[in-house]
Design a protein around this motif. Structure first.
Motif, PDB file in Angstrom:
ATOM      1  N   ARG A  26      36.121  31.572  42.364  1.00 30.71           N
ATOM      2  CA  ARG A  26      34.988  30.604  42.595  1.00 30.71           C
ATOM      3  C   ARG A  26      34.613  30.306  44.002  1.00 30.71           C
ATOM      4  O   ARG A  26      33.776  29.936  44.523  1.00 30.71           O
ATOM      5  CB  ARG A  26      35.463  29.348  41.794  1.00 30.71           C
ATOM      6  N   SER A  27      36.008  30.039  44.575  1.00 28.53           N
ATOM      7  CA  SER A  27      35.941  29.594  46.089  1.00 28.53           C
ATOM      8  C   SER A  27      34.955  30.621  46.869  1.00 28.53           C
ATOM      9  O   SER A  27      34.467  30.212  48.117  1.00 28.53           O
ATOM     10  CB  SER A  27      37.349  29.545  46.580  1.00 28.53           C
ATOM     11  N   PRO A  79      34.158  22.260  52.908  1.00 26.75           N
ATOM     12  CA  PRO A  79      33.853  23.770  52.457  1.00 26.75           C
ATOM     13  C   PRO A  79      35.097  24.708  52.697  1.00 26.75           C
ATOM     14  O   PRO A  79      35.455  24.718  53.939  1.00 26.75           O
ATOM     15  CB  PRO A  79      32.623  24.035  52.961  1.00 26.75           C
ATOM     16  N   LEU A  80      35.347  25.312  51.827  1.00 23.16           N
ATOM     17  CA  LEU A  80      36.268  26.593  51.858  1.00 23.16           C
ATOM     18  C   LEU A  80      35.713  27.699  52.822  1.00 23.16           C
ATOM     19  O   LEU A  80      34.410  27.862  52.384  1.00 23.16           O
ATOM     20  CB  LEU A  80      36.955  27.015  50.526  1.00 23.16           C
ATOM     21  N   ASP A  81      36.417  28.195  53.522  1.00 18.97           N
ATOM     22  CA  ASP A  81      35.945  29.551  54.063  1.00 18.97           C
ATOM     23  C   ASP A  81      36.548  30.559  53.663  1.00 18.97           C
ATOM     24  O   ASP A  81      37.916  30.469  53.726  1.00 18.97           O
ATOM     25  CB  ASP A  81      36.083  29.426  55.707  1.00 18.97           C
ATOM     26  N   CYS A  82      36.066  31.550  52.580  1.00 18.13           N
ATOM     27  CA  CYS A  82      36.916  32.566  51.713  1.00 18.13           C
ATOM     28  C   CYS A  82      36.539  33.879  52.193  1.00 18.13           C
ATOM     29  O   CYS A  82      35.382  34.095  52.616  1.00 18.13           O
ATOM     30  CB  CYS A  82      36.673  32.490  50.294  1.00 18.13           C
ATOM     31  N   ASP A  89      39.975  46.928  39.935  1.00 23.38           N
ATOM     32  CA  ASP A  89      41.434  46.893  39.795  1.00 23.38           C
ATOM     33  C   ASP A  89      42.348  45.984  40.699  1.00 23.38           C
ATOM     34  O   ASP A  89      43.577  45.782  40.775  1.00 23.38           O
ATOM     35  CB  ASP A  89      42.029  48.255  40.258  1.00 23.38           C
ATOM     36  N   ASN A  90      41.608  45.298  41.710  1.00 22.92           N
ATOM     37  CA  ASN A  90      42.226  44.690  42.888  1.00 22.92           C
ATOM     38  C   ASN A  90      41.578  43.382  43.192  1.00 22.92           C
ATOM     39  O   ASN A  90      40.414  43.278  43.169  1.00 22.92           O
ATOM     40  CB  ASN A  90      42.468  45.552  43.906  1.00 22.92           C
ATOM     41  N   VAL A  91      42.454  42.348  43.630  1.00 19.74           N
ATOM     42  CA  VAL A  91      41.881  41.386  44.268  1.00 19.74           C
ATOM     43  C   VAL A  91      42.846  41.066  45.633  1.00 19.74           C
ATOM     44  O   VAL A  91      43.910  41.319  45.707  1.00 19.74           O
ATOM     45  CB  VAL A  91      42.018  40.002  43.332  1.00 19.74           C
ATOM     46  N   ASN A  92      42.057  40.766  46.778  1.00 22.93           N
ATOM     47  CA  ASN A  92      42.561  40.445  48.206  1.00 22.93           C
ATOM     48  C   ASN A  92      41.767  39.525  48.499  1.00 22.93           C
ATOM     49  O   ASN A  92      40.783  39.676  49.369  1.00 22.93           O
ATOM     50  CB  ASN A  92      43.124  41.739  49.164  1.00 22.93           C
ATOM     51  N   MET A  93      42.283  38.262  48.569  1.00 16.79           N
ATOM     52  CA  MET A  93      41.279  37.062  49.056  1.00 16.79           C
ATOM     53  C   MET A  93      42.089  36.052  49.972  1.00 16.79           C
ATOM     54  O   MET A  93      43.387  35.946  49.453  1.00 16.79           O
ATOM     55  CB  MET A  93      40.590  36.502  48.012  1.00 16.79           C
ATOM     56  N   THR A  94      41.531  35.471  50.838  1.00 13.09           N
ATOM     57  CA  THR A  94      42.215  34.454  51.539  1.00 13.09           C
ATOM     58  C   THR A  94      40.965  33.441  51.693  1.00 13.09           C
ATOM     59  O   THR A  94      39.893  33.513  52.322  1.00 13.09           O
ATOM     60  CB  THR A  94      42.634  34.922  52.904  1.00 13.09           C
ATOM     61  N   TYR A 111      45.276  29.617  51.271  1.00 11.18           N
ATOM     62  CA  TYR A 111      45.822  30.265  50.035  1.00 11.18           C
ATOM     63  C   TYR A 111      45.449  31.408  50.119  1.00 11.18           C
ATOM     64  O   TYR A 111      44.069  31.656  50.230  1.00 11.18           O
ATOM     65  CB  TYR A 111      45.721  29.291  48.914  1.00 11.18           C
ATOM     66  N   SER A 112      46.102  32.539  49.622  1.00  7.87           N
ATOM     67  CA  SER A 112      45.788  33.718  49.452  1.00  7.87           C
ATOM     68  C   SER A 112      46.104  34.229  48.149  1.00  7.87           C
ATOM     69  O   SER A 112      47.195  33.887  47.419  1.00  7.87           O
ATOM     70  CB  SER A 112      46.536  34.921  50.475  1.00  7.87           C
TER      71      SER A 112
END
Length: 178
Positions: A26-27, A79-82, A89-94, A111-112
């Motif tokens: 969402r972010s 506001p979040l900066d993502c 198959d993968n998620v890699n977010m900060t 948060y990551s």
């Protein structure tokens, strides 16, 4: 605001509110890929960063709907900066946000989410930290938690994902009730 809420929770030793995978998606304004859609049962184990002692466990159920773009979690209007990626198959977010909470005292939230999905199982690592500048301002220590999540898809994407009962997306509706 998120900083004041954290300051209040830290002073009473309450655990940090940890965002879910859905929160990360969402972010970032990312839509949920069909491969991640469905009803997921999550089992979490939480530790302080760098410490093997378990500080908490939790279980939850979340529904992810294909194509959902959901409003970001409430950060008190900041506001979040993502950045990052999500594929089948993968998620890699900060995600990060910072604000001044009192004159001369800033807090940064980071948060990551890093994880993989194989069939009906996903394994995710979430790291969430609050860092105060200068250190100890607002009488708060820096905090960092790592949560290991094993998620099992327990059901397909519900047919109701396509027809919310209120105006707006399911994500917007879910965000109101969290």
């Amino acid at each position: 605001s998120f900083a004041m809420a954290h300051a209040a929770s830290a002073s009473t030793a309450a655990p940090l509110v940890r965002p879910s995978l859905g929160d990360a998606l969402r972010s970032a304004g990312v839509t949920i890929p069909a491969a991640w859609a469905g009803i997921w049962a999550n089992a979490d184990t939480t530790r302080d960063c760098g410490n093997p002692t378990i500080t908490g466990t939790d279980a939850s159920v979340d529904t992810l709907c294909t194509g959902d773009e959901i409003l970001p979690p409430d950060t008190g209007g900041f506001p979040l900066d993502c950045t990052g990626t999500v594929d089948d198959d993968n998620v890699n977010m900060t995600c990060t946000v910072s604000q001044e909470i009192i004159p001369g005292c800033d807090v940064a939230l980071s948060y990551s989410f890093v994880g993989t999905r194989t069939g009906e199982t996903a394994v995710l690592t979430t790291t969430m930290s609050f860092t105060y500048t200068p250190p100890g301002c607002a009488f708060q220590p820096d905090t960092c938690e790592v949560t290991e999540t094993t998620a099992t898809r327990i059901g397909p994407e519900p047919a109701s994902c396509g027809t919310p009962v209120e105006a707006g997306s399911w994500g917007q509706i879910k965000a109101r009730y969290r």
